[in-house]
Write an enzyme that holds these catalytic residues in place. Structure first.
Site, PDB file in Angstrom:
ATOM      1  CD  GLU A 191      -2.768  -1.162   2.463  1.00 29.49           C
ATOM      2  OE1 GLU A 191      -3.997  -1.056   2.364  1.00 29.49           O
ATOM      3  OE2 GLU A 191      -2.161  -1.329   3.549  1.00 29.49           O
ATOM      4  CE  LYS A 220      -6.343   0.519   2.731  1.00 28.99           C
ATOM      5  NZ  LYS A 220      -5.484   0.328   3.911  1.00 28.99           N
TER       6      LYS A 220
END
Length: 125
Positions: free
Chosen positions: A25, A103
């Site tokens: 990420e 998210k």
């Protein structure tokens, strides 16, 4: 500052950021969405039709964009808290704020729509 019944909502703000605890990420990043509810008394702005008497939501957007795109957080909880506390610090007319950070592509096994964290912060008297 007393709590106002008036709300300004900014929904579905989209940003590309590098937040998360997973090393991938931080390296590749992903899209995030932010929803805001700002409690503020709009009476004066409603009567005057003058931006000086209102919360400038364009300025709010630019602040959120900075936190989303220029800062890095491991946890959505920390990111949402930063946004909420920053809005209260920077916009005196806001009495409280709800921030939801979504998210949609969290690195989890299984099928899901999105992961989100929502925080609410109020101005201290």
């Amino acid at each position: 500052m007393k709590e106002s019944p008036d709300l300004i909502r900014l929904r579905g703000l989209a940003f590309f950021g590098f937040h998360g605890n997973n090393p991938a990420e931080a390296e590749f990043g992903q899209r995030f969405f932010v929803d805001l509810e700002l409690r503020t008394d709009v009476c004066e702005a409603g009567k005057s039709d003058n931006l000086e008497h209102a919360v400038d939501y364009s300025a709010v957007y630019l602040k959120v964009r900075h936190w989303m795109e220029q800062e890095r957080f491991h946890l959505l909880e920390a990111l949402a808290t930063r946004i909420a506390e920053g809005i209260l610090e920077d916009f005196a007319r806001v009495s409280s704020v709800v921030v939801e950070v979504r998210k949609p592509q969290a690195p989890l096994p299984g099928i899901f729509d999105e992961i989100s964290v929502s925080v609410e912060r109020c101005r201290q008297e």
